[in-house]
Design a protein around this motif. Structure first.
Motif, PDB file in Angstrom:
ATOM      1  N   GLY A 109       0.807  -1.202   0.000  1.00  0.00           N
ATOM      2  CA  GLY A 109       0.000   0.000   0.000  1.00  0.00           C
ATOM      3  C   GLY A 109       0.847   1.261   0.000  1.00  0.00           C
ATOM      4  O   GLY A 109       2.049   1.225   0.286  1.00  0.00           O
ATOM      5  N   PRO A 110       0.238   2.420  -0.322  1.00  0.00           N
ATOM      6  CA  PRO A 110       1.005   3.682  -0.370  1.00  0.00           C
ATOM      7  C   PRO A 110       1.418   4.140   1.019  1.00  0.00           C
ATOM      8  O   PRO A 110       0.656   4.056   1.981  1.00  0.00           O
ATOM      9  N   ALA A 127      14.445   7.545   6.726  1.00  0.00           N
ATOM     10  CA  ALA A 127      13.213   8.278   6.452  1.00  0.00           C
ATOM     11  C   ALA A 127      12.082   7.672   7.266  1.00  0.00           C
ATOM     12  O   ALA A 127      11.944   6.442   7.335  1.00  0.00           O
ATOM     13  N   LEU A 128      11.285   8.533   7.875  1.00  0.00           N
ATOM     14  CA  LEU A 128      10.099   8.106   8.607  1.00  0.00           C
ATOM     15  C   LEU A 128       8.913   8.125   7.657  1.00  0.00           C
ATOM     16  O   LEU A 128       8.594   9.166   7.072  1.00  0.00           O
ATOM     17  N   ILE A 129       8.271   6.970   7.461  1.00  0.00           N
ATOM     18  CA  ILE A 129       7.135   6.860   6.550  1.00  0.00           C
ATOM     19  C   ILE A 129       5.888   6.461   7.334  1.00  0.00           C
ATOM     20  O   ILE A 129       5.972   5.797   8.373  1.00  0.00           O
ATOM     21  N   LYS A 130       4.741   6.864   6.817  1.00  0.00           N
ATOM     22  CA  LYS A 130       3.456   6.597   7.449  1.00  0.00           C
ATOM     23  C   LYS A 130       2.517   5.982   6.427  1.00  0.00           C
ATOM     24  O   LYS A 130       2.351   6.526   5.324  1.00  0.00           O
ATOM     25  N   HIS A 131       1.915   4.844   6.788  1.00  0.00           N
ATOM     26  CA  HIS A 131       0.984   4.168   5.889  1.00  0.00           C
ATOM     27  C   HIS A 131      -0.278   5.014   5.756  1.00  0.00           C
ATOM     28  O   HIS A 131      -0.881   5.426   6.756  1.00  0.00           O
ATOM     29  N   MET A 132      -0.690   5.269   4.529  1.00  0.00           N
ATOM     30  CA  MET A 132      -1.811   6.173   4.290  1.00  0.00           C
ATOM     31  C   MET A 132      -3.157   5.544   4.611  1.00  0.00           C
ATOM     32  O   MET A 132      -4.162   6.250   4.707  1.00  0.00           O
ATOM     33  N   GLN A 153       5.980   2.828  -2.131  1.00  0.00           N
ATOM     34  CA  GLN A 153       5.204   1.596  -1.985  1.00  0.00           C
ATOM     35  C   GLN A 153       6.141   0.405  -1.904  1.00  0.00           C
ATOM     36  O   GLN A 153       7.313   0.495  -2.293  1.00  0.00           O
ATOM     37  N   SER A 154       5.605  -0.691  -1.420  1.00  0.00           N
ATOM     38  CA  SER A 154       6.318  -1.958  -1.379  1.00  0.00           C
ATOM     39  C   SER A 154       5.465  -3.024  -2.057  1.00  0.00           C
ATOM     40  O   SER A 154       4.258  -3.111  -1.809  1.00  0.00           O
TER      41      SER A 154
END
Length: 383
Positions: A109-110, A127-132, A153-154
């Motif tokens: 997911g993005p 980098a700090l990423i947040k699942h939308m 995305q993964s």
């Protein structure tokens, strides 16, 4: 007189903080430091600051990390469970917290990049990423060009490993579906022959049969994988090597199918993909010149690792090394004979011996590997 002196002081302070142009870049003076966007240098108020040069961090987050994504780092001082030193030159240093970086990228997911942070435990930035959709936070290695607000995305979760029973069950289901489609097409063909014996009916039935069989062939799966990889060629996206186009620059590569990333994780590291296929082994070229095989189901992230200027920075003094947990290194020629192969003798001689470690292993380029790695196609060039 007091007002005149105050004006002179304010003018002097303003001249220190005023930015000046060097070439086409704006250099900002912050007291005793200068940051031009690539390196940060210090005014030589002390001998250790004269050669000190660190990479710029003004684009990174100024605060601390997310507490839930860190664990305390317990130091051992280079000693094992019996208290003996097994790793020399370790000890002391400032307290740290280990950032839990996601090297598997199983979450599909993005995900939006919130900010870039400094990690004291590695040379690259994170980098700090947040699942939308779920709002889950996680850390990843920051590639070059990744900025806050970007969407990554993964695709590792879409191709999960299957057990032999699942593969057999899917093959049986596909074969049954193909037989059913063939029987249905044959029934339609016989019905059309009974109604009308024209040739166009035969062509229509043939096209239906081919379309039904194409869904279960490998060519259709290859086309789907290629189209999905073309649609996701964004820096920071993670996917299996079988979905990456040949010639792409990648990093953060795994060594085992669906395992964690282990290769090309330091600052400025990158790998080029030379060959890949739907199944089997892919070939990658390392920065050292080595060409090796990797399973096509292994993970890979597009782009190059950030902070490439890390190799050009200078700590300046010995105190910076001590704060990072490193203790002094004693030369072998300064030891006694029973302490090191280079020790003893008169003067600075090492006894006409080739460079070696304290345990007699060849140092400075000597080969120590007894068995060749079967996954290495071509070893790195040696001097």
């Amino acid at each position: 007189m007091f007002r005149l002196a105050l004006q002179r002081v304010s003018a002097a302070v303003g001249s220190k903080l005023r930015p000046i142009s060097v070439g086409q870049q704006q250099v900002r003076f912050m007291g005793n430091t200068v940051d031009d966007g690539q390196f940060k240098t210090w005014k030589p108020l002390a001998p250790t600051l004269r050669q000190r040069r660190m990479t710029s961090r003004k684009h990174l987050h100024k605060g601390g990390p997310v507490r839930e994504l860190t664990v305390a780092k317990r130091r051992t001082g280079g000693r094992n469970n019996t208290g003996r030193i097994t790793c020399r030159h370790r000890g002391g240093g400032a307290k740290r917290r280990i950032r839990l970086v996601d090297f598997r990228r199983k979450e599909t997911g993005p995900q939006q990049v919130i900010r870039l942070e400094y990690d004291p435990g590695r040379s690259a930035h994170i980098a700090l990423i947040k699942h939308m959709e779920t709002g889950k936070l996680s850390y990843i290695l920051a590639p070059v060009g990744l900025k806050p607000g970007a969407i990554v995305q993964s695709f590792m979760g879409e191709s999960k490993p299957k057990s032999p029973a699942q593969i057999k069950e899917e093959e049986e289901a596909a074969a049954a579906a193909a037989l059913a489609a063939e029987a249905e097409a044959r029934a339609q063909f016989e019905k059309s022959l009974a109604e009308d014996a024209e040739t166009d009916a035969y062509g229509k039935v043939e096209s239906i049969e081919v379309e039904g069989a194409q869904e279960y062939t490998s060519e259709g799966l290859k086309h789907q994988a290629a189209s999905s990889s073309r649609a996701s060629l964004v820096v920071g996206n993670c996917m299996p090597l079988k979905m990456v186009p040949i010639g792409t620059i990648i990093h953060n590569i795994g060594l085992h199918p669906y395992g964690r990333a282990q290769l090309a994780r330091s600052a400025g590291a990158s790998v080029q993909l030379l060959y890949t296929a739907p199944t089997g082994l892919a070939q990658i070229k390392m920065m050292s010149g080595e060409i090796r095989r990797v399973p096509v189901e292994a993970c890979a992230t597009l782009g190059r690792v950030s902070n490439a200027n890390h190799k050009n920075q200078k700590l300046g003094g010995a105190g910076a090394r001590r704060r990072r947990g490193w203790r002094p290194t004693v030369r072998g020629t300064a030891m006694n004979t029973h302490d090191h192969p280079h020790g003893g003798g008169r003067g600075k001689s090492k006894g006409n011996k080739h460079p070696r470690s304290p345990w007699g292993k060849p140092a400075k380029g000597g080969k120590t590997r007894r068995k060749p790695n079967p996954m290495v196609v071509r070893a790195r060039p040696r001097r």
